[in-house]
Design a protein around this motif. Structure first.
Motif, PDB file in Angstrom:
ATOM      1  N   LEU A  93      69.955  33.471 -22.276  1.00 43.76           N
ATOM      2  CA  LEU A  93      68.789  34.288 -21.900  1.00 43.76           C
ATOM      3  C   LEU A  93      69.212  35.432 -20.982  1.00 43.76           C
ATOM      4  O   LEU A  93      68.794  36.577 -21.160  1.00 43.76           O
ATOM      5  CB  LEU A  93      67.725  33.424 -21.217  1.00 43.76           C
ATOM      6  CG  LEU A  93      67.059  32.370 -22.087  1.00 43.76           C
ATOM      7  CD1 LEU A  93      66.164  31.472 -21.238  1.00 43.76           C
ATOM      8  CD2 LEU A  93      66.249  33.030 -23.183  1.00 43.76           C
ATOM      9  N   VAL A  94      70.032  35.115 -19.996  1.00 49.25           N
ATOM     10  CA  VAL A  94      70.528  36.138 -19.069  1.00 49.25           C
ATOM     11  C   VAL A  94      71.440  37.110 -19.815  1.00 49.25           C
ATOM     12  O   VAL A  94      71.364  38.326 -19.622  1.00 49.25           O
ATOM     13  CB  VAL A  94      71.263  35.474 -17.882  1.00 49.25           C
ATOM     14  CG1 VAL A  94      71.896  36.522 -16.982  1.00 49.25           C
ATOM     15  CG2 VAL A  94      70.309  34.594 -17.091  1.00 49.25           C
ATOM     16  N   ASP A  95      72.282  36.578 -20.691  1.00 49.71           N
ATOM     17  CA  ASP A  95      73.197  37.431 -21.449  1.00 49.71           C
ATOM     18  C   ASP A  95      72.443  38.418 -22.336  1.00 49.71           C
ATOM     19  O   ASP A  95      72.845  39.582 -22.456  1.00 49.71           O
ATOM     20  CB  ASP A  95      74.143  36.588 -22.302  1.00 49.71           C
ATOM     21  CG  ASP A  95      75.138  35.799 -21.461  1.00 49.71           C
ATOM     22  OD1 ASP A  95      75.304  36.137 -20.272  1.00 49.71           O
ATOM     23  OD2 ASP A  95      75.736  34.846 -21.995  1.00 49.71           O
ATOM     24  N   GLU A  96      71.355  37.983 -22.937  1.00 55.06           N
ATOM     25  CA  GLU A  96      70.561  38.883 -23.786  1.00 55.06           C
ATOM     26  C   GLU A  96      69.982  40.040 -22.980  1.00 55.06           C
ATOM     27  O   GLU A  96      69.943  41.180 -23.456  1.00 55.06           O
ATOM     28  CB  GLU A  96      69.430  38.105 -24.461  1.00 55.06           C
ATOM     29  CG  GLU A  96      69.891  37.215 -25.589  1.00 55.06           C
ATOM     30  CD  GLU A  96      68.753  36.383 -26.169  1.00 55.06           C
ATOM     31  OE1 GLU A  96      67.600  36.511 -25.709  1.00 55.06           O
ATOM     32  OE2 GLU A  96      69.035  35.604 -27.094  1.00 55.06           O
ATOM     33  N   VAL A  97      69.550  39.761 -21.757  1.00 55.81           N
ATOM     34  CA  VAL A  97      69.005  40.821 -20.897  1.00 55.81           C
ATOM     35  C   VAL A  97      70.075  41.873 -20.641  1.00 55.81           C
ATOM     36  O   VAL A  97      69.847  43.078 -20.802  1.00 55.81           O
ATOM     37  CB  VAL A  97      68.487  40.233 -19.561  1.00 55.81           C
ATOM     38  CG1 VAL A  97      68.140  41.337 -18.578  1.00 55.81           C
ATOM     39  CG2 VAL A  97      67.287  39.333 -19.804  1.00 55.81           C
ATOM     40  N   PHE A  98      71.278  41.432 -20.270  1.00 52.88           N
ATOM     41  CA  PHE A  98      72.325  42.392 -19.914  1.00 52.88           C
ATOM     42  C   PHE A  98      72.943  43.067 -21.129  1.00 52.88           C
ATOM     43  O   PHE A  98      73.396  44.214 -21.031  1.00 52.88           O
ATOM     44  CB  PHE A  98      73.378  41.731 -19.021  1.00 52.88           C
ATOM     45  CG  PHE A  98      72.875  41.551 -17.621  1.00 52.88           C
ATOM     46  CD1 PHE A  98      72.828  42.618 -16.757  1.00 52.88           C
ATOM     47  CD2 PHE A  98      72.382  40.334 -17.193  1.00 52.88           C
ATOM     48  CE1 PHE A  98      72.333  42.485 -15.475  1.00 52.88           C
ATOM     49  CE2 PHE A  98      71.882  40.177 -15.924  1.00 52.88           C
ATOM     50  CZ  PHE A  98      71.854  41.258 -15.065  1.00 52.88           C
ATOM     51  N   LEU A  99      72.948  42.403 -22.270  1.00 54.99           N
ATOM     52  CA  LEU A  99      73.409  43.087 -23.488  1.00 54.99           C
ATOM     53  C   LEU A  99      72.483  44.241 -23.828  1.00 54.99           C
ATOM     54  O   LEU A  99      72.938  45.331 -24.205  1.00 54.99           O
ATOM     55  CB  LEU A  99      73.475  42.099 -24.656  1.00 54.99           C
ATOM     56  CG  LEU A  99      74.679  41.173 -24.664  1.00 54.99           C
ATOM     57  CD1 LEU A  99      74.546  40.133 -25.772  1.00 54.99           C
ATOM     58  CD2 LEU A  99      75.958  41.962 -24.833  1.00 54.99           C
ATOM     59  N   GLU A 100      71.193  44.036 -23.677  1.00 53.68           N
ATOM     60  CA  GLU A 100      70.235  45.110 -23.941  1.00 53.68           C
ATOM     61  C   GLU A 100      70.390  46.250 -22.933  1.00 53.68           C
ATOM     62  O   GLU A 100      70.318  47.430 -23.283  1.00 53.68           O
ATOM     63  CB  GLU A 100      68.803  44.565 -23.924  1.00 53.68           C
ATOM     64  CG  GLU A 100      67.773  45.568 -24.356  1.00 53.68           C
ATOM     65  CD  GLU A 100      68.001  46.114 -25.768  1.00 53.68           C
ATOM     66  OE1 GLU A 100      67.712  47.304 -25.994  1.00 53.68           O
ATOM     67  OE2 GLU A 100      68.475  45.365 -26.641  1.00 53.68           O
ATOM     68  N   VAL A 101      70.611  45.911 -21.669  1.00 57.63           N
ATOM     69  CA  VAL A 101      70.831  46.936 -20.633  1.00 57.63           C
ATOM     70  C   VAL A 101      72.061  47.765 -20.975  1.00 57.63           C
ATOM     71  O   VAL A 101      72.037  48.995 -20.898  1.00 57.63           O
ATOM     72  CB  VAL A 101      70.972  46.283 -19.236  1.00 57.63           C
ATOM     73  CG1 VAL A 101      71.541  47.257 -18.219  1.00 57.63           C
ATOM     74  CG2 VAL A 101      69.630  45.751 -18.760  1.00 57.63           C
ATOM     75  N   HIS A 102      73.140  47.109 -21.390  1.00 59.37           N
ATOM     76  CA  HIS A 102      74.366  47.835 -21.713  1.00 59.37           C
ATOM     77  C   HIS A 102      74.209  48.682 -22.972  1.00 59.37           C
ATOM     78  O   HIS A 102      74.759  49.780 -23.033  1.00 59.37           O
ATOM     79  CB  HIS A 102      75.540  46.860 -21.841  1.00 59.37           C
ATOM     80  CG  HIS A 102      76.057  46.419 -20.520  1.00 59.37           C
ATOM     81  ND1 HIS A 102      77.189  46.940 -19.955  1.00 59.37           N
ATOM     82  CD2 HIS A 102      75.573  45.521 -19.633  1.00 59.37           C
ATOM     83  CE1 HIS A 102      77.385  46.383 -18.777  1.00 59.37           C
ATOM     84  NE2 HIS A 102      76.419  45.515 -18.562  1.00 59.37           N
ATOM     85  N   ARG A 103      73.475  48.179 -23.949  1.00 57.51           N
ATOM     86  CA  ARG A 103      73.231  48.987 -25.153  1.00 57.51           C
ATOM     87  C   ARG A 103      72.425  50.236 -24.818  1.00 57.51           C
ATOM     88  O   ARG A 103      72.668  51.307 -25.361  1.00 57.51           O
ATOM     89  CB  ARG A 103      72.461  48.161 -26.190  1.00 57.51           C
ATOM     90  CG  ARG A 103      73.326  47.314 -27.035  1.00 57.51           C
ATOM     91  CD  ARG A 103      72.515  46.684 -28.172  1.00 57.51           C
ATOM     92  NE  ARG A 103      73.054  45.382 -28.462  1.00 57.51           N
ATOM     93  CZ  ARG A 103      72.442  44.225 -28.237  1.00 57.51           C
ATOM     94  NH1 ARG A 103      71.224  44.194 -27.767  1.00 57.51           N
ATOM     95  NH2 ARG A 103      73.040  43.098 -28.523  1.00 57.51           N
ATOM     96  N   THR A 104      71.461  50.101 -23.941  1.00 55.53           N
ATOM     97  CA  THR A 104      70.569  51.219 -23.623  1.00 55.53           C
ATOM     98  C   THR A 104      71.211  52.228 -22.680  1.00 55.53           C
ATOM     99  O   THR A 104      71.165  53.429 -22.937  1.00 55.53           O
ATOM    100  CB  THR A 104      69.272  50.684 -22.969  1.00 55.53           C
ATOM    101  OG1 THR A 104      68.681  49.731 -23.847  1.00 55.53           O
ATOM    102  CG2 THR A 104      68.295  51.807 -22.697  1.00 55.53           C
ATOM    103  N   TYR A 105      71.800  51.759 -21.594  1.00 51.91           N
ATOM    104  CA  TYR A 105      72.215  52.668 -20.527  1.00 51.91           C
ATOM    105  C   TYR A 105      73.712  52.949 -20.462  1.00 51.91           C
ATOM    106  O   TYR A 105      74.122  53.965 -19.910  1.00 51.91           O
ATOM    107  CB  TYR A 105      71.774  52.116 -19.171  1.00 51.91           C
ATOM    108  CG  TYR A 105      70.274  52.040 -19.039  1.00 51.91           C
ATOM    109  CD1 TYR A 105      69.518  53.195 -18.928  1.00 51.91           C
ATOM    110  CD2 TYR A 105      69.612  50.821 -19.055  1.00 51.91           C
ATOM    111  CE1 TYR A 105      68.137  53.140 -18.817  1.00 51.91           C
ATOM    112  CE2 TYR A 105      68.238  50.755 -18.944  1.00 51.91           C
ATOM    113  CZ  TYR A 105      67.512  51.920 -18.817  1.00 51.91           C
ATOM    114  OH  TYR A 105      66.150  51.858 -18.707  1.00 51.91           O
TER     115      TYR A 105
END
Length: 154
Positions: A93-105
């Motif tokens: 769950l935490v990994d999914e949050v940060f993967l999305e952050v890295h994809r976006t920013y």
């Protein structure tokens, strides 16, 4: 007789300790991950992070060095809600949050860009000039103060 009483006392103490520890182990049950609580609170963390990132210029280049503080605040916030909602064991769950952050920013952070032509010329030109002119300079310095055979006046 006394020895039997001491042995009985130790046996009763051991039995009481084991039954007490087993009873406590049965009473403590780890709650299940409350994913709804995690998701709703992480949305608040992400909202604050998104507002901070709007001013970073992440669309043009990698914003990493300047946004390290707010990234660490996001990490702290997400980890705190993972613990509070008992989802720390659900690391994905935490990994999914940060993967999305890295994809976006941070999608531009890994890309290597070639330098401009003027920068390349400024880097390469001195070595080319030195390679071409150094032999001429060496010839001039070695023959500069030598006498010429026809200039002795003979």
């Amino acid at each position: 007789m006394r020895r039997e009483m001491v042995l009985t006392a130790h046996l009763l103490t051991f039995t009481w300790t084991v039954s007490l520890s087993l009873g406590m182990a049965q009473k403590f049950v780890v709650p299940a991950c409350d994913q709804n609580k995690f998701d709703s609170n992480v949305e608040n963390c992400m909202s604050a992070f998104n507002k901070s990132m709007e001013t970073s210029g992440y669309q043009d280049n990698c914003p990493w060095p300047t946004v390290k503080r707010i990234y660490n605040e996001l990490k702290w916030c997400v980890d705190r809600w993972a613990n509070a909602s008992w989802c720390k064991g659900q690391r994905f769950l935490v990994d999914e949050v940060f993967l999305e952050v890295h994809r976006t920013y941070f999608s531009l952070c890994g890309q290597v860009h070639d330098p401009s032509l003027s920068t390349l010329i400024m880097l390469i030109a001195p070595s080319i000039i030195a390679t071409l002119l150094l032999p001429l300079l060496c010839v001039h310095l070695t023959t500069w103060n030598t006498e010429r055979p026809g200039s002795l006046g003979l």
